[in-house]
Design an enzyme around this catalytic site. Structure first.
Site, PDB file in Angstrom:
ATOM      1  N   LYS A 296       0.810  -1.232   0.000  1.00 56.08           N
ATOM      2  CA  LYS A 296       0.000   0.000   0.000  1.00 56.08           C
ATOM      3  C   LYS A 296       0.839   1.277   0.000  1.00 56.08           C
ATOM      4  O   LYS A 296       0.404   2.307  -0.471  1.00 56.08           O
ATOM      5  CB  LYS A 296      -0.937   0.011   1.207  1.00 56.08           C
ATOM      6  N   ASN A 317      -5.061   2.218  -2.033  1.00 55.58           N
ATOM      7  CA  ASN A 317      -5.552   0.832  -2.126  1.00 55.58           C
ATOM      8  C   ASN A 317      -6.186   0.556  -3.489  1.00 55.58           C
ATOM      9  O   ASN A 317      -6.639  -0.556  -3.744  1.00 55.58           O
ATOM     10  CB  ASN A 317      -6.550   0.523  -0.995  1.00 55.58           C
ATOM     11  N   ALA A 357      -2.420   3.163  14.975  1.00 54.48           N
ATOM     12  CA  ALA A 357      -1.969   4.309  14.163  1.00 54.48           C
ATOM     13  C   ALA A 357      -1.311   3.852  12.866  1.00 54.48           C
ATOM     14  O   ALA A 357      -0.445   4.526  12.327  1.00 54.48           O
ATOM     15  CB  ALA A 357      -1.006   5.162  14.989  1.00 54.48           C
ATOM     16  N   ALA A 360      -4.638   1.552   8.226  1.00 60.49           N
ATOM     17  CA  ALA A 360      -6.103   1.584   8.316  1.00 60.49           C
ATOM     18  C   ALA A 360      -6.536   2.685   9.282  1.00 60.49           C
ATOM     19  O   ALA A 360      -7.556   3.351   9.061  1.00 60.49           O
ATOM     20  CB  ALA A 360      -6.630   0.226   8.774  1.00 60.49           C
ATOM     21  N   GLY A 463     -15.923  -4.930  10.715  1.00 63.50           N
ATOM     22  CA  GLY A 463     -15.023  -4.491   9.646  1.00 63.50           C
ATOM     23  C   GLY A 463     -15.495  -4.916   8.267  1.00 63.50           C
ATOM     24  O   GLY A 463     -15.058  -4.357   7.251  1.00 63.50           O
TER      25      GLY A 463
END
Ligand code: NAP
Length: 504
Positions: A296, A317, A357, A360, A463
């Site tokens: 990413k 992404n 942190a 995501a 999620g």
């Protein structure tokens, strides 16, 4: 000359089992999907089982099916313990049972007088197979059927160590007839799915359930990837990552293409080195790809253009390949979090705790900050927490204060509680003082954290909602029309539920 079938029948189901009974069941299952089936006689555990199986095949009579008998010896990478003579014995028996084709490894042909199978009463179509289970060897520019030896078709199955290896194998197919290319291994899977488009006479897929990442079931070949319908006009998309075997993106996107009748396919690319993949973009005709861990951030340096928001978040992404080959990066994880939360709560002026942190957490932080929320970041690395808090004009909060503070929303953006460590929660029940908890994890669907929240009467969001929303946003970006959300959602939830049932 003997030729293989057309359309869906160019997908060859591979039936392989230790007993005649199990092999018969696999054949019956395969025939519901394709009329071309390879019978791995070498997998049967004894001559008695081979006898029993071929007798039952003969009894069942003609079935409008093309059976290809294989009794591969160990020297050729198979399971059969006998010598070349014994292999031919079983192939002759297979012909008597109604098989129209047989697979003869090159190792066996070399042992026959004059390197020819002529004069042996084997099935009328003879497929000469080359296997390399370690790497993709040097290949001629074009694969040709040997003029002598009584051979009707050839197959080259070679382990792809790189995506470029698999592309090279497909290239050798060009302009040939009656040639099969089968790139092996998880890296070779996208090329295996595209092989029919490139002119391979067959594409192989196992009938039994897939047992390893990168193995795809016959039903998926036909119904999800529709490999027999892929042409040069079909738009090719994919997901890159390492590992990639458990990605649900192919299921999500392909289900959408099937439901919306789109001529497009979405492939799983196991990418170890980004350059290896990027070099083959044009050859495979890739029009866009999703990016997952660990690429990413690395993908940034390869982009020609990046959406400003993705640049601000520091993660991409989604990559769209423009007509001139330029790579355009964007971020739909951001939209994923936003849409999943906004369905449940008003974010403007709310207090949101982001726990973690990483990548995501950054997407979540930017999403809720843009929606007007006040952000608090709690992470075990103070520097990372400070960096994210600064970027979203929020503040850092130490873990020890969580039980005293109240929030509207808490978002877990750490992998704590993810399968196979599903028994733990990143936060204790007394640290959940809020009206909504979202866990970015979706394996399992109901994490320990969500269970603890629900037990306190707090509303929860899994999620999977973010996963669906980010994927649907990608689908719409690439297809330029609203996605068929219902079937896409149902397919992903069914897939996750099936995984959870299998783990019980
Ligand atoms: P990442 O970049 O590796 O970040 C992980 C974060 O979690 C880091 O802040 C890390 O801290 C922290 N962390 C890891 N283990 C921890 C522990 N034992 N205790 C406390 N903090 C811990 O990963 P990511 O890409 O952000 O992914 C995070 C989670 O979100 C994963 O579970 C992933 O599956 C999920 N996710 C879901 C979606 C979706 O569509 N639903 C999309 C992306 C990600 P350190 O920096 O100190 O290691």
């Amino acid at each position: 000359m003997n030729t293989f079938g057309k359309g869906a029948d160019r997908i060859c189901g591979v039936a392989a089992a230790p007993t005649a009974r199990e092999l018969e069941k696999q054949v019956a299952r395969a025939l519901r999907i394709t009329r071309t089936v390879e019978l791995r006689l070498d997998w049967l555990r004894s001559d008695l089982e081979r006898e029993k199986f071929l007798a039952s095949l003969k009894r069942s009579g003609p079935r409008r099916a093309t059976f290809l008998a294989t009794c591969r010896r160990r020297v050729g990478g198979g399971e059969f313990p006998g010598d070349a003579g014994a292999e031919l014995f079983w192939l002759i028996k297979a012909k008597e049972a109604g098989c129209l084709w047989c697979d003869l490894e090159v190792e066996t042909l070399r042992e026959l007088p004059g390197e020819s199978v002529r004069g042996y009463d084997v099935p009328p179509g003879v497929l000469l197979s080359f296997h390399d289970f370690r790497s993709t060897p040097r290949l001629p520019k074009k694969l040709r059927i040997p003029a002598h030896g009584g051979i009707d078709a050839i197959k080259v199955a070679a382990m792809a160590r790189t995506i470029a290896d698999s592309a090279r194998l497909l290239r050798a197919l060009r302009g040939s007839r009656q040639v099969i290319a089968a790139p092996m291994g998880e890296i070779g899977l996208p090329a295996r799915l595209l092989a029919l488009r490139e002119g391979s006479a067959l594409a192989y897929a196992p009938v039994a359930a897939a047992t390893a990442p990168g193995q795809l079931h016959l039903r998926d070949f036909k119904e999800l990837y529709r490999v027999h319908q892929i042409t040069r006009k079909t738009r090719v998309y994919g997901v890159i990552g390492n590992p990639i075997g458990h990605s649900l993106s192919p299921l999500l996107h392909n289900t959408g293409y099937v439901a919306a009748k789109k001529d497009a396919v979405f492939l799983p690319f196991l990418v170890e080195k980004l350059d290896d993949f990027l070099k083959t973009l044009e050859e495979f005709g890739v029009a866009g790809f999703s990016v997952t861990l660990p690429h990413k951030e690395a993908i940034f340096k390869r982009l020609d253009v990046c959406e400003p928001l993705a640049a601000e978040i520091g993660a991409v992404n989604t990559v769209t390949v423009r007509r001139n080959g330029a790579l355009y990066g964007s971020n739909t994880d951001y939209l994923g979090v936003l849409q999943a939360l906004e369905k449940k709560v008003k974010l403007r002026k709310s207090r949101v705790l982001i726990f973690g942190a990483g990548g995501a957490a950054r997407a979540a932080g930017f999403a809720v900050a843009k929606a007007g929320a006040e952000i608090f970041v709690c992470a075990r690395r103070k520097a990372a927490a400070r960096k994210l808090a600064r970027a979203v004009e929020g503040s850092v909060i130490p873990h020890t204060l969580l039980k005293k503070e109240k929030f509207d929303v808490i978002v877990n953006a750490t992998p704590v509680g993810m399968h196979p460590q599903a028994g733990i929660s990143p936060l204790a029940a007394n640290e959940l003082n809020c009206s909504l908890v979202m866990d970015l994890i979706y394996r399992p669907l109901r994490t320990k954290l969500l269970q603890a929240a629900a037990a306190k009467g707090i509303r929860t969001v899994s999620g999977v909602e973010m996963f669906l929303a980010q994927g649907i946003a990608q689908w719409e970006l690439w297809m330029g029309r609203p996605a068929p959300e219902g079937p896409m959602r149902r397919a992903v939830l069914r897939g996750l539920q099936a995984e959870e049932n299998a783990h019980k």
